[in-house]
Design a protein around this motif. Structure first.
Motif, short mmCIF file in Angstrom:
data_model
loop_
_atom_site.label_atom_id
_atom_site.label_comp_id
_atom_site.label_asym_id
_atom_site.label_seq_id
_atom_site.Cartn_x
_atom_site.Cartn_y
_atom_site.Cartn_z
N GLY A 287 -11.26 20.84 69.02
CA GLY A 287 -10.29 21.31 68.25
C GLY A 287 -10.63 21.95 67.01
N ASP A 288 -11.73 21.31 66.24
CA ASP A 288 -12.23 22.13 65.22
C ASP A 288 -12.67 23.63 65.42
N GLU A 289 -13.70 23.48 66.51
CA GLU A 289 -14.15 24.86 66.92
C GLU A 289 -13.15 25.78 67.03
N ALA A 290 -12.15 25.39 67.97
CA ALA A 290 -11.02 26.46 68.26
C ALA A 290 -10.22 26.66 66.99
N TYR A 291 -10.02 25.81 65.93
CA TYR A 291 -9.49 26.05 64.81
C TYR A 291 -10.25 27.30 64.09
N PHE A 292 -11.70 27.18 64.13
CA PHE A 292 -12.72 27.94 63.23
C PHE A 292 -12.67 29.42 64.25
N THR B 263 -5.10 20.15 66.16
CA THR B 263 -6.00 20.02 67.20
C THR B 263 -5.49 20.74 68.58
N PRO B 264 -4.35 20.29 68.92
CA PRO B 264 -3.92 20.60 70.13
C PRO B 264 -3.38 22.33 70.19
N ALA B 265 -2.82 22.56 68.98
CA ALA B 265 -2.58 23.98 68.74
C ALA B 265 -3.83 25.02 69.00
N SER B 266 -4.93 24.57 68.10
CA SER B 266 -6.08 25.33 68.19
C SER B 266 -6.56 25.61 69.83
N ALA C 1 -5.90 21.61 57.62
CA ALA C 1 -6.22 22.50 58.82
C ALA C 1 -4.75 23.28 58.80
N ARG C 2 -4.36 23.81 57.75
CA ARG C 2 -3.27 24.53 57.36
C ARG C 2 -2.98 26.05 57.23
N GLN C 3 -3.89 26.68 58.36
CA GLN C 3 -4.13 28.00 58.21
C GLN C 3 -2.97 28.58 58.76
N ASP C 4 -2.15 28.02 59.39
CA ASP C 4 -0.83 28.48 59.74
C ASP C 4 0.13 28.95 58.50
N ASP C 5 -0.08 28.25 57.31
CA ASP C 5 0.76 28.29 56.09
C ASP C 5 0.34 29.80 55.63
N LEU C 6 -1.03 30.49 56.15
CA LEU C 6 -1.34 31.76 55.66
C LEU C 6 -0.77 32.95 56.71
N LEU C 7 -0.98 32.51 57.91
CA LEU C 7 -0.63 33.49 59.27
C LEU C 7 0.63 33.54 59.78
N VAL C 8 1.36 32.53 59.82
CA VAL C 8 2.64 32.50 60.74
C VAL C 8 3.88 32.44 59.49
#
Length: 524
Positions: A36-41, A385-388, A408-415
């Motif tokens: 999950g962490d790798e997919a997030y990065f 984790t599942p989202a990534s 892991a709130r990158q959604d706040d910037l992207l979505v």
């Protein structure tokens, strides 16, 4: 003095150890599914930027470079961490060989024998941090051996500072490396404080880039690392005890015992190699103090880990180095056998353990998604984790629906959830959800279920997404929890606040008492 027979065998064991570990890491980098962490990065590399919600940008740049040069494959993304121990070993040799070539070889051998250097193939923010930190310290070690402040010495100090700045753009733990440098120059090397000043000056571009990005992006890095992730931390004795146990494990019980037994020799080594001693002692003390409040993760100390083996190699009596190496080899052998055994075990054999759902979600991701994906439907998850993981398998971004967690709130910037107004959304769950928690945000909701590898998974299908209700619910809750930006911090822009309340700095109230829709664990 003629070298002992044990010393003569070190180059051979260096070759065997280095090559064996490299081959195993290469296999694991292909065999292990993405975490999950790798997919997030991974998505940081897809959308390279000058910063990200959780951390500075270096790992995103690294992944973007690997995707551009070697292709969008997992082995290519993981290649830097596969090669990292080789690079660190080379840097240690470069820094120590002029002091004692035999002891330098022992330092590299002990480091390469550590279990983590056989098994770690996960690309994380720590990967570039470790490289830049060790490279910076090795430059400084060599500069400090220059008898005079000549042009080469000044160049090495400047390069050490530039690399420290690169480490800062990897992760904030680089500040601890700067603290070790400061302690060394203040306590032992005041006559070269001008060189330290040059080092700091050359490191400044890293923090400057980070601060400039934060001013334009809600101070996300600072809020996350200094405020949000530390809320509610309290002292328990378990935390420092766990830290001590972790450090004993990392160096191996044999090396820890030998270091304690020969602490007087190590004390002499500290006096002879004070910079190296500070690179070991200052971080150890810093994290020890921090452990009274925080749980110190294994990865927190990784950028200082190589210096511990260098210090042991220079300080232990020569006849004890062989015992230290054997102890590490036995520990690593047990780890390797366990990992190979797990890899060879059919997935179905793990059905009785609590993590089986997560294992299925990670290993059978593509098969799962085929059952729930559909044209005209937006897929989301309820934790990062599942989202990534789903997003990596689909090669399209999968947002998190709901409040989520503090990290892991990158959604706040992207979505921008406004774009989903009126659409049909399926929120994938591993547990059975409560539909009432989703009804306020859709015209209608329906529970879907499907089977994968004997496990029942669920999806909430919401038709007619109501953005305004979602804004007034989860998005405002997130605002109150994680965007309480201090008035003292200058703020030029904050896209999240502008979407929620129409201005860069929103008024906030006390956060709501519960996360709804409820968020599952962000575990593996």
């Amino acid at each position: 003095m003629r070298p002992s027979p044990a010393d003569l065998s070190v180059p051979r064991w260096l070759l065997i150890t280095g090559l064996g570990a490299l081959l195993l890491r290469g296999w694991l980098s292909v065999a292990l599914p993405i975490t999950g962490d790798e997919a997030y990065f991974y998505w940081w590399g897809v959308y390279p930027d000058w910063g990200y919600y959780d951390h500075p940008p270096m790992v995103g740049w690294l992944i973007a470079a690997m995707r551009a040069t070697l292709g969008d494959t997992l082995w290519a993304i993981r290649l830097p961490v596969v090669l990292l121990p080789v690079a660190i070993g080379g840097l240690l040799w470069w820094a120590l060989a002029a002091v004692d070539r035999t002891r330098a070889a022992w330092a590299v051998l002990l480091f390469w024998l550590a279990p983590i250097n056989w098994l770690n193939v996960l690309i994380t923010t720590d990967t570039p941090l470790i490289f830049w930190s060790v490279a910076s310290a090795c430059c400084l070690l060599i500069a400090e051996r220059r008898p005079q402040l000549d042009g080469r010495a000044w160049g090495l100090y400047a390069l050490s500072g530039f690399l420290l700045g690169a480490a800062f753009l990897s992760k904030y733990f680089s500040v601890v490396l700067g603290l070790a440098y400061f302690a060394y120059f203040v306590l032992f090397r005041r006559e070269r404080f001008a060189a330290f000043a040059l080092l700091l000056l050359c490191a400044l571009p890293g923090p400057a880039i980070n601060i400039a990005w934060n001013i334009e992006h809600c101070w996300s890095n600072i809020m996350f690392n200094l405020i949000n992730r530390n809320a509610g931390e309290v002292f328990t004795w378990k935390k420092p005890v766990t830290y001590v146990a972790m450090m004993v494990y990392l160096v191996s019980p044999v090396a820890a015992w030998l270091s304690w037994k020969h602490r007087s020799e190590l004390g002499t080594t500290f006096r002879a190699h004070r910079l190296l001693g500070c690179l070991v002692v200052v971080p150890l003390l810093f994290f020890a103090l921090l452990s009274y409040k925080k749980v110190i993760g294994l990865h927190w100390v990784m950028s200082f880990y190589p210096f511990g083996f260098a210090f042991i190699a220079l300080g232990l009596p020569a006849q004890r180095l062989r015992a230290c190496a054997i102890g590490l080899a036995v520990l690593t052998g047990l780890h390797v056998m366990a990992v190979v055994g797990v890899a060879m075990t059919p997935m179905e054999r793990w059905q009785s353990i609590s993590l089986y759902k997560s294992i299925v979600r990670t290993v059978k991701t593509a098969e799962m998604l085929k059952q729930v994906d559909a044209p005209g439907v937006v897929l989301m998850a309820n934790a990062y984790t599942p989202a990534s993981t789903y997003a990596y398998a689909l090669r399209r971004y999968v947002p998190v629906f709901g409040v989520g967690k503090f990290h892991a709130r990158q959604d706040d910037l992207l979505v921008d959830y406004r774009t989903y107004q009126g659409q049909t959304i399926r929120i994938i769950r591993t547990d059975r959800p409560k539909l009432d928690e989703y009804r306020p945000y859709f015209d209608s909701v329906e529970l879907l279920s499907y089977q994968q590898s004997g496990i029942t998974f669920y999806a909430v299908e919401g038709k007619g997404f109501r953005y305004e209700a979602y804004r007034d619910g989860p998005l405002t809750d997130v605002l109150n929890r994680y965007y309480r930006i201090p008035e003292t911090l200058p703020l030029a822009a904050c896209a999240y606040c502008e979407r929620v309340c129409g201005q860069p700095r929103c008024p906030v109230s006390a956060p709501a008492g519960s996360d709804k829709p409820d968020a599952e664990s962000d575990g593996p």
